[in-house]
Scaffold this motif. Structure first.
Motif, short mmCIF file in Angstrom:
data_model
loop_
_atom_site.label_atom_id
_atom_site.label_comp_id
_atom_site.label_asym_id
_atom_site.label_seq_id
_atom_site.Cartn_x
_atom_site.Cartn_y
_atom_site.Cartn_z
N GLY A 62 -38.48 -1.64 5.69
CA GLY A 62 -37.48 -0.98 4.86
C GLY A 62 -36.08 -1.37 5.32
N LEU A 63 -35.10 -1.23 4.47
CA LEU A 63 -33.74 -1.61 4.79
C LEU A 63 -33.20 -0.74 5.93
CD1 LEU A 63 -31.35 -3.44 3.98
CD2 LEU A 63 -30.63 -1.62 2.41
N GLY A 64 -32.93 -1.37 7.07
CA GLY A 64 -32.42 -0.63 8.22
C GLY A 64 -33.37 0.43 8.73
N ASP A 65 -34.67 0.14 8.68
CA ASP A 65 -35.64 1.19 8.99
C ASP A 65 -35.66 1.61 10.46
OD1 ASP A 65 -36.79 -1.09 9.99
OD2 ASP A 65 -38.61 -1.00 8.76
N TRP A 66 -34.97 0.87 11.35
CA TRP A 66 -34.90 1.26 12.75
C TRP A 66 -33.70 2.17 13.03
CZ3 TRP A 66 -32.67 -3.04 10.80
CH2 TRP A 66 -31.37 -3.33 11.19
N LEU A 67 -32.84 2.35 12.02
CA LEU A 67 -31.63 3.15 12.18
C LEU A 67 -31.91 4.63 11.97
CD1 LEU A 67 -29.29 0.83 10.06
CD2 LEU A 67 -29.31 1.01 12.56
N SER A 68 -30.92 5.45 12.29
CA SER A 68 -31.01 6.88 12.01
C SER A 68 -30.88 7.10 10.51
CB SER A 68 -29.89 7.62 12.73
OG SER A 68 -28.63 7.23 12.19
N PRO A 69 -31.24 8.28 10.00
CA PRO A 69 -31.06 8.55 8.56
C PRO A 69 -29.63 8.32 8.10
CG PRO A 69 -32.49 10.21 9.52
CD PRO A 69 -31.99 9.37 10.66
N ARG A 83 -29.10 4.48 7.95
CA ARG A 83 -29.78 3.87 6.80
C ARG A 83 -29.03 4.18 5.50
NH1 ARG A 83 -34.38 5.88 9.52
NH2 ARG A 83 -34.62 7.57 8.00
N GLN A 84 -28.59 5.42 5.38
CA GLN A 84 -27.87 5.83 4.16
C GLN A 84 -26.58 5.03 4.00
OE1 GLN A 84 -26.47 9.89 4.21
NE2 GLN A 84 -26.39 10.01 1.98
N HIS A 85 -25.90 4.80 5.11
CA HIS A 85 -24.63 4.06 5.02
C HIS A 85 -24.88 2.60 4.65
CE1 HIS A 85 -20.41 3.30 5.58
NE2 HIS A 85 -20.69 2.28 6.38
N VAL A 86 -25.91 1.97 5.22
CA VAL A 86 -26.22 0.59 4.86
C VAL A 86 -26.51 0.48 3.37
CG1 VAL A 86 -27.89 -1.28 5.16
CG2 VAL A 86 -27.01 -0.09 7.16
N ARG A 87 -27.30 1.40 2.84
CA ARG A 87 -27.61 1.37 1.40
C ARG A 87 -26.34 1.55 0.56
NH1 ARG A 87 -32.82 1.09 0.22
NH2 ARG A 87 -34.34 1.69 1.83
N LYS A 88 -25.45 2.42 1.02
CA LYS A 88 -24.20 2.64 0.30
C LYS A 88 -23.38 1.36 0.24
CE LYS A 88 -19.89 5.30 0.67
NZ LYS A 88 -19.16 6.32 1.47
#
Length: 395
Positions: free
Chosen positions: A181-188, A191-196
């Protein structure tokens, strides 16, 4: 007393820092420090995605960085290491040469890893080296509006490359293919910021898919073909193959196995730092290939070599992690805070402040090459004696 000959192979972050730190701790009459590198200037590897989109990087000649330190720069390419005879074979402008050492610091680093995917070497671009970044720069400049770019790999390098390209060339159709998943090793929050940011820049994320091949105009994935006028391959790094051809103890991937002082477990006159070394960090986990790991490893190795030569105290502080710094273009960033063993925690810094923080880290990393003791004055110490040939069991 004959000078103790220290040869450092590779002048990336770790090799250059180790050479400079040794020079600042040891008297020149006691040691001869030679830094072997094929290029005369320092390459900021953490900025190569910026170079690839047309940004110019500040020149950093080694002649200026090491002026007055006593470090001798040998412009040459390393072709072989004989750990039994304690020699290094290099190819210099004047031809092949053999260099003898008493202590070797192996810092040859890593390059891109095609992972055996068909067509990758022929059709994909890499940004793990300056020549690769410059080739990609020329290719991107030749693209017309609306053409597609696919970045393969969802790690730190992939995120930085995709966002940098999309920001610099909003007229292109940029996509990223990630095995998870996109940035799946990051915190919630991370991950939310990368998607934004991906949504704002118009980057398409192909998640949970593997790229099985690369052609001139597309990549083949487990979900089907994806158009790609340009493919950028960022799925990880492979270490330089020279260590695997030696008698040094190495891992299956060719990384030199070292102890807590970065000393080879099989050859105590050899130290390895950076991507070339297999060193254990907190929690019994191997340190990952990164600048965040490499710089502390270089400090550790240099301090251990100086201590063993002068009878000083060996360093005991193990490298650990504090955060992962990710640029998402020039105006956005993500600072993901992590545990000592590199697991994401809930806290994260985002936005412009994170971008400025990442820029500070990049500048600090380059500054540390010219200031390997972090600006703290040190007292040069004399070697106790020219060491005899060490045994095969590290102290």
């Amino acid at each position: 007393m004959q000078q103790h000959r220290i040869i450092v192979l590779g002048a990336g972050y770790t090799g250059a820092i180790a050479a400079g730190r040794l020079a600042k701790q040891l008297h020149r009459e006691d040691v001869a420090i030679t830094l072997v590198n094929p290029e005369p200037d320092f390459v900021e590897r953490v900025r190569l995605h910026q170079l690839a989109v047309g940004q110019d990087l500040k020149p950093r000649p080694f002649g200026e960085m090491f002026a007055g330190t006593g470090v001798e720069l040998k412009l040459a390419t390393v072709t072989a290491v004989d750990a039994e005879r304690r020699t290094v074979t290099v190819t210099a402008p004047g031809g092949a040469e053999e260099l003898e050492y008493d202590t070797l610091v192996y810092a040859l680093g890593s390059g891109w890893d095609t992972q055996g995917a068909p067509g990758t070497a022929e059709h994909a671009h890499e940004i793990s080296s300056r020549p690769g970044a410059l080739r990609l720069r020329d290719r991107l400049a030749a693209l017309e509006a609306g053409q597609s770019v696919v970045v393969v790999g969802g790690g730190l390098t992939g995120l930085e490359a995709a966002t940098e390209i999309a920001e610099a060339r909003p007229d292109l159709d940029v996509a990223l293919a990630a095995r998870g998943g996109l940035g799946d090793w990051l915190s919630p929050k991370g991950r939310q910021h990368v998607r934004k940011v991906f949504d704002r820049l118009g980057i398409t994320a192909h998640e949970n898919t593997s790229v099985t091949g690369v052609e001139a105009d597309r990549v083949t994935t487990t979900d089907g073909p994806v158009p790609a006028a340009v493919t950028v391959w960022t799925t990880g790094f492979a270490v330089h193959p020279i260590a695997r051809a030696t008698t040094l103890d190495v891992t299956e991937t060719g990384r030199i196995i070292v102890d807590e002082t970065m000393r080879s477990v099989s050859h105590p006159d050899v130290y390895a730092v950076g991507d070339a070394a297999h060193a254990m960090g907190p929690g019994g986990k191997p340190l990952r290939m990164s600048c965040a790991s490499g710089s502390p490893m270089a400090w550790q190795a240099a301090d251990a070599i100086a201590a063993r030569l002068t009878g000083g105290k060996l360093p005991k502080t193990a490298p650990r992690y504090f955060n992962q710094c990710i640029s998402l273009g020039r105006r956005e960033g993500l600072i993901q805070y992590v545990t000592a063993d590199d697991r994401a925690v809930s806290a994260a810094l985002t936005g412009r402040l994170a971008a400025r923080y990442k820029e500070f880290i990049c500048k600090s990393a380059a500054w540390s090459v010219a200031n390997p003791t972090l600006g703290v004055p040190t007292r040069r110490r004399h070697a106790l004696r020219h060491p005899s040939t060490p045994t095969k069991t590290p102290a």
